[in-house]
Write a protein that holds these residues in place. Structure first.
Motif, mmCIF file in Angstrom:
data_model
loop_
_atom_site.group_PDB
_atom_site.id
_atom_site.type_symbol
_atom_site.label_atom_id
_atom_site.label_comp_id
_atom_site.label_asym_id
_atom_site.label_seq_id
_atom_site.Cartn_x
_atom_site.Cartn_y
_atom_site.Cartn_z
ATOM 1 N N GLU A 121 0.824 -1.210 0.000
ATOM 2 C CA GLU A 121 0.000 0.000 0.000
ATOM 3 C C GLU A 121 0.858 1.259 0.000
ATOM 4 O O GLU A 121 0.409 2.333 -0.435
ATOM 5 C CB GLU A 121 -0.928 0.005 1.219
ATOM 6 C CG GLU A 121 -1.932 -1.135 1.247
ATOM 7 C CD GLU A 121 -1.342 -2.449 1.756
ATOM 8 O OE1 GLU A 121 -2.053 -3.466 1.703
ATOM 9 O OE2 GLU A 121 -0.172 -2.450 2.209
ATOM 10 N N ALA A 122 2.103 1.151 0.487
ATOM 11 C CA ALA A 122 2.997 2.312 0.567
ATOM 12 C C ALA A 122 3.798 2.523 -0.713
ATOM 13 O O ALA A 122 4.536 3.511 -0.822
ATOM 14 C CB ALA A 122 3.955 2.146 1.746
ATOM 15 N N LEU A 123 3.673 1.637 -1.675
ATOM 16 C CA LEU A 123 4.457 1.742 -2.903
ATOM 17 C C LEU A 123 3.736 2.615 -3.924
ATOM 18 O O LEU A 123 2.513 2.553 -4.049
ATOM 19 C CB LEU A 123 4.693 0.354 -3.496
ATOM 20 C CG LEU A 123 5.464 -0.630 -2.618
ATOM 21 C CD1 LEU A 123 5.577 -1.987 -3.312
ATOM 22 C CD2 LEU A 123 6.851 -0.099 -2.261
ATOM 23 N N PRO A 124 4.470 3.423 -4.678
ATOM 24 C CA PRO A 124 3.853 4.346 -5.647
ATOM 25 C C PRO A 124 3.526 3.645 -6.967
ATOM 26 O O PRO A 124 4.129 3.917 -8.008
ATOM 27 C CB PRO A 124 4.933 5.416 -5.824
ATOM 28 C CG PRO A 124 6.221 4.673 -5.645
ATOM 29 C CD PRO A 124 5.936 3.629 -4.583
ATOM 30 N N LEU A 125 2.553 2.757 -6.958
ATOM 31 C CA LEU A 125 2.241 1.974 -8.150
ATOM 32 C C LEU A 125 1.544 2.807 -9.228
ATOM 33 O O LEU A 125 1.666 2.501 -10.420
ATOM 34 C CB LEU A 125 1.353 0.781 -7.781
ATOM 35 C CG LEU A 125 1.934 -0.247 -6.810
ATOM 36 C CD1 LEU A 125 0.979 -1.429 -6.661
ATOM 37 C CD2 LEU A 125 3.308 -0.710 -7.246
ATOM 38 N N ALA A 126 0.834 3.843 -8.830
ATOM 39 C CA ALA A 126 0.100 4.646 -9.801
ATOM 40 C C ALA A 126 1.071 5.444 -10.680
ATOM 41 O O ALA A 126 2.173 5.798 -10.261
ATOM 42 C CB ALA A 126 -0.854 5.595 -9.082
ATOM 43 N N GLY A 127 0.637 5.711 -11.915
ATOM 44 C CA GLY A 127 1.415 6.556 -12.794
ATOM 45 C C GLY A 127 2.493 5.843 -13.583
ATOM 46 O O GLY A 127 3.352 6.488 -14.190
ATOM 47 N N HIS A 128 2.469 4.501 -13.565
ATOM 48 C CA HIS A 128 3.452 3.731 -14.313
ATOM 49 C C HIS A 128 2.741 2.810 -15.309
ATOM 50 O O HIS A 128 1.592 2.421 -15.110
ATOM 51 C CB HIS A 128 4.327 2.916 -13.358
ATOM 52 C CG HIS A 128 5.130 3.772 -12.430
ATOM 53 N ND1 HIS A 128 4.671 4.158 -11.182
ATOM 54 C CD2 HIS A 128 6.359 4.338 -12.571
ATOM 55 C CE1 HIS A 128 5.580 4.917 -10.601
ATOM 56 N NE2 HIS A 128 6.600 5.045 -11.416
ATOM 57 N N ASP A 129 3.476 2.463 -16.361
ATOM 58 C CA ASP A 129 2.911 1.604 -17.405
ATOM 59 C C ASP A 129 3.230 0.140 -17.181
ATOM 60 O O ASP A 129 2.656 -0.730 -17.855
ATOM 61 C CB ASP A 129 3.447 2.026 -18.774
ATOM 62 C CG ASP A 129 3.088 3.462 -19.102
ATOM 63 O OD1 ASP A 129 1.888 3.796 -19.065
ATOM 64 O OD2 ASP A 129 4.006 4.261 -19.381
ATOM 65 N N ALA A 130 4.150 -0.160 -16.282
ATOM 66 C CA ALA A 130 4.488 -1.541 -15.944
ATOM 67 C C ALA A 130 5.230 -1.540 -14.621
ATOM 68 O O ALA A 130 5.875 -0.553 -14.241
ATOM 69 C CB ALA A 130 5.356 -2.189 -17.023
ATOM 70 N N VAL A 131 5.126 -2.664 -13.933
ATOM 71 C CA VAL A 131 5.904 -2.909 -12.709
ATOM 72 C C VAL A 131 6.778 -4.120 -12.972
ATOM 73 O O VAL A 131 6.307 -5.128 -13.521
ATOM 74 C CB VAL A 131 4.987 -3.158 -11.494
ATOM 75 C CG1 VAL A 131 5.819 -3.435 -10.239
ATOM 76 C CG2 VAL A 131 4.057 -1.961 -11.265
ATOM 77 N N VAL A 132 8.035 -4.030 -12.585
ATOM 78 C CA VAL A 132 8.976 -5.128 -12.824
ATOM 79 C C VAL A 132 9.786 -5.388 -11.563
ATOM 80 O O VAL A 132 9.915 -4.517 -10.693
ATOM 81 C CB VAL A 132 9.926 -4.818 -14.008
ATOM 82 C CG1 VAL A 132 9.143 -4.619 -15.297
ATOM 83 C CG2 VAL A 132 10.794 -3.595 -13.725
ATOM 84 N N CYS A 133 10.325 -6.589 -11.458
ATOM 85 C CA CYS A 133 11.205 -6.925 -10.341
ATOM 86 C C CYS A 133 12.015 -8.156 -10.718
ATOM 87 O O CYS A 133 11.693 -8.860 -11.689
ATOM 88 C CB CYS A 133 10.423 -7.165 -9.047
ATOM 89 S SG CYS A 133 9.327 -8.602 -9.089
ATOM 90 N N SER A 134 13.048 -8.418 -9.947
ATOM 91 C CA SER A 134 13.891 -9.589 -10.175
ATOM 92 C C SER A 134 14.357 -10.115 -8.832
ATOM 93 O O SER A 134 14.816 -9.339 -7.973
ATOM 94 C CB SER A 134 15.098 -9.203 -11.043
ATOM 95 O OG SER A 134 15.831 -10.341 -11.442
ATOM 96 N N ALA A 135 14.201 -11.428 -8.631
ATOM 97 C CA ALA A 135 14.651 -12.087 -7.398
ATOM 98 C C ALA A 135 14.068 -11.433 -6.158
ATOM 99 O O ALA A 135 14.763 -11.242 -5.155
ATOM 100 C CB ALA A 135 16.185 -12.081 -7.329
ATOM 101 N N LEU A 136 12.791 -11.101 -6.211
ATOM 102 C CA LEU A 136 12.132 -10.444 -5.087
ATOM 103 C C LEU A 136 10.948 -11.231 -4.545
ATOM 104 O O LEU A 136 10.788 -11.358 -3.325
ATOM 105 C CB LEU A 136 11.649 -9.048 -5.508
ATOM 106 C CG LEU A 136 10.778 -8.311 -4.484
ATOM 107 C CD1 LEU A 136 11.605 -7.925 -3.253
ATOM 108 C CD2 LEU A 136 10.121 -7.080 -5.095
ATOM 109 N N MET A 137 10.097 -11.770 -5.417
ATOM 110 C CA MET A 137 8.791 -12.221 -4.967
ATOM 111 C C MET A 137 8.839 -13.446 -4.069
ATOM 112 O O MET A 137 7.894 -13.690 -3.305
ATOM 113 C CB MET A 137 7.883 -12.487 -6.171
ATOM 114 C CG MET A 137 7.595 -11.245 -7.009
ATOM 115 S SD MET A 137 6.979 -9.815 -6.067
ATOM 116 C CE MET A 137 5.366 -10.405 -5.537
#
Length: 286
Positions: A121-137
């Protein structure tokens, strides 16, 4: 976020990450993005995913990199600038951002320190066209992942999520004990609640499909050859330490396994496969 990683470790693993990640899923993501996409990277670390994915997108783009470690983000900026300059690209740094002037258009990167433990909920997800990550989930809890997916409305690429298909070659006595104990250790709380660990790919697929995303996955295994002695040593030491912490009563047996595996590395007789999966989730039309 309590799980920290050193710049040295991230640099050592970067070539193996680059070979393992799914180029096919990256291409599908690039095709789904607008002309000048805005990407949010979670757990960006030293910028390894950016250096792999940005050329595959291949056009002007804007990245916001989030990590709990500000020093690591700063180190990543320096590494990315040096990486770009070796390719003959101009790098500028206006107002704290890093801009790589690549042939297909400028790549703008901004970095922010984020408290992932405070929840998605504290992450700024709005305003982006994609979310990416590596070795996190695999580090986050199922609850954290569910709350994250509930807020997600754009394409999501998660690379290098462990799935438990590790194979030591040749096999040896103690492999199964270490594997079970290591898996138990992976499920410990990393600052997000009990971690999903090796169950993360399956849980993510289920959560994302329930939200109506089209989900594709691909194998992205690390293939660590016999000549990669430093990384093999890291893996043996890390597995042994984690396994012994998770199952103290088996510490002596795990120590015997560790010595045998280190001896095999010294003799050039050990290789390793670490099972990962990449995942791409695309929103579907209503």
């Amino acid at each position: 976020m309590s799980e920290g990683f050193s710049a040295e470790w991230l640099a050592r693993r970067e070539p193996f990450d680059a070979v393992a990640r799914s180029a096919a899923l990256a291409a599908r993501l690039a095709d789904a993005l607008p002309q000048r996409p805005r990407l949010l990277e979670l757990g960006a670390g030293a910028g390894s995913l950016f250096r792999w994915l940005a050329p595959r997108i291949g056009r002007a783009q804007v990245w916001t990199m989030l990590d709990a470690d500000g020093d690591l983000l700063e180190h990543g900026f320096a590494r990315t600038a040096a990486w770009a300059e070796t390719r003959g690209w101009t790098v500028t740094t206006p107002s704290g951002a890093l801009i790589v002037h690549a042939p297909g258009g400028a790549w703008r990167i901004e970095a922010r320190v984020a408290d992932f433990g405070a929840g998605p909920e504290a992450l700024p997800l709005a305003g982006h066209d994609a979310v990416v990550c590596s070795a996190l989930m695999d580090l986050v809890s199922a609850s954290w992942a569910a709350r994250f997916v509930a807020r997600l409305s754009v394409p999501f690429l998660a690379c290098l999520t462990v799935d438990g298909r590790d194979r030591w070659r040749p096999p040896a006595l103690g492999d199964r004990l270490v594997a079970r104990s290591f898996a138990r250790h992976m499920r410990r709380d990393k600052g997000f609640g009990p971690a999903m660990g090796q169950a993360a790919p399956q849980i993510l697929v289920r959560l994302l499909r329930a939200r109506g995303f089209e989900v594709a996955t691909a194998s992205s295994d690390w293939l660590i050859p016999r000549i990669a002695r430093h990384l093999l040593t890291d893996m043996v030491e890390g597995h042994a330490a984690a396994a012994a912490e998770a199952l103290p009563r088996a510490a002596a047996r795990i120590a015997t396994w560790r010595e045998a595996r280190l001896s095999a590395i010294a003799r050039g007789r050990l290789s390793l496969v670490i099972g990962h999966r990449d995942l791409l989730a695309l929103p579907t039309e209503d």
